[in-house]
Enzyme design. Sequence first.
Site, PDB file in Angstrom:
ATOM      1  N   ASP A 271      -1.165   0.191  -3.093  1.00 11.47           N
ATOM      2  CA  ASP A 271      -0.468  -0.502  -1.995  1.00 11.47           C
ATOM      3  C   ASP A 271      -0.557  -0.298  -0.738  1.00 11.47           C
ATOM      4  O   ASP A 271      -0.734  -0.945   0.541  1.00 11.47           O
ATOM      5  CB  ASP A 271       0.956  -0.797  -2.699  1.00 11.47           C
ATOM      6  N   GLY A 272      -0.459   1.166  -0.534  1.00 14.51           N
ATOM      7  CA  GLY A 272      -0.393   1.791   0.696  1.00 14.51           C
ATOM      8  C   GLY A 272      -1.814   1.518   1.363  1.00 14.51           C
ATOM      9  O   GLY A 272      -1.863   1.169   2.602  1.00 14.51           O
TER      10      GLY A 272
END
Length: 395
Positions: free
Chosen positions: A167-168
Site C-alpha cells: 500500500d505504501g
Amino acid sequence: MTPLDGLRVIDASTLFAGPMAAMHLGDMGAEVIKVEHPTRPDPARGHGPSKDGQNLWWKTLGRNKRTVAIDLHTGDGRDAFLRLAGTADVVIENFRPGTLERWGLGYEELSAENPGLVLARVTGFGQIGPYRSRPGFGTLAEAMSGFAAATGEPDGPPTLPPFGLADGIASLATAYAIMTALHARGRDGRGQVVDVAIIEPILAMLGPQITRWDQLATVQPRTGNRSTNNAPRNTYRTADGSWVAVSTSAQSIAERVMALVGRPDLAAEPWFASGSSRAEHADELDDAVGGWIAQHTREEVVAAFEQAQAAVAPVYDPSDIVADPQFQALGTIHRIHDPELGDMAMQGPLFRLSRDEATIAFSGRAHAADTDEVLESLGYAAEDIARLRAEGSIA
C-alpha cells in the site's frame, strides 16, 4: 508558499494506498477534502493503537485533510459529490471497478463540467482483467508480486511484512501518476483516468526478477538477511545486546570491513574479488564480522566503522529514531498540536525543497468535522444542509 498551493484533491478512498497518496499531496500544500460515508467512516480510523479513544494511525494518515461525510449512492449525496468534484483538480477513489459507474459517478459524469479533472482509481487488481472485481489488499499484492516468496529464512515459509508495504509503495506511485496526469493536462486542459493496481508498483521494487526468470529461468531464493549479491551483509548482535546492520555492496567497503575486524586474509582470497562470489562464502564472512561485533558495544561498533569508512547502521526502534542527530538535522520528526491529544510527534513529509515549504498544518480530524463548511462553500444553504442530514445523505 507551498509547492501544490491551489490544487484541490478529493480523497474518496479508504484504508491505505489511496488515502496515503492524498496525504503526500496534502503535505506538499494541496487542499485535501476527505469524503467518507456518514455511518461507515474510513476503516483506517480503527486500525492500530489508540489513546483516549483517538486512533493514532488516523492522526497521521488524515493529516492536512478536511473531512466531510456524504453517502454517494443516494441521489442528494451524488449531487453533492458531483458539485464537489466540479471544483476539484483530482479525485482519488478505491471502490471496486464499476461501483462509481453504478452510482452515476463515473469519469464521464465527473468530468462533464470539469474536463480537467484527474480521476485516480486505486484498486488491488486494476480496472481491467479477470481479477478486477476481487477484493484487493496490500497483503495480496505482497504475496502475488513475489515479495513474500523471496522474503524469509531459506528453510522457512514465505514471509509477509508487518506493515502496509505494498500500500505504501502504491501510494507513492499514485501520487507520481497524479502529478504526471496534471502535467499532461497543461498541454490541452484535459484530465484523464489514472489506473493503479496495487499488485504492480511493488514489482518495480523487487529488482529484475521478471527479467531473471525470462532470461535464466531462475528465481531469487529466500536468504533471510543475507544477499546473493554481496557479503558480508547481515544483522549482528553487539556486546550490549543491541543490533547493527552491515552492508558491503561496494568492493572497497567489503575490504575495509575485513581489515577492521582483523581478517585481511579473507580479503586476499581470490573469491573475495566479487560480491556474488563473496556471497558464496557468507558463513565464513559472517563468523568473522559477527565475532568481532559481538565483542563491542553498539556505540563502539558504529564509531569504529565510521572511522574505517565502512557501512554500518544501528537497528533502531522509534525512541532511537527520535533521538538520532541525523533525523533531527533533516527535520524528519514533526511535532504538532492535536486538539484531542495535545503535543504529538509524527514523521514528516518525504523530502525537502530549497524554495518551497512542505508542512503539516493539522493532524487527522474527526469524522465529518467539515461537512457544513465545505457544503456551504459549494452554495448549499443552511436549511438544505439540515435536510440532507436529516435524510441521512450527509453527516
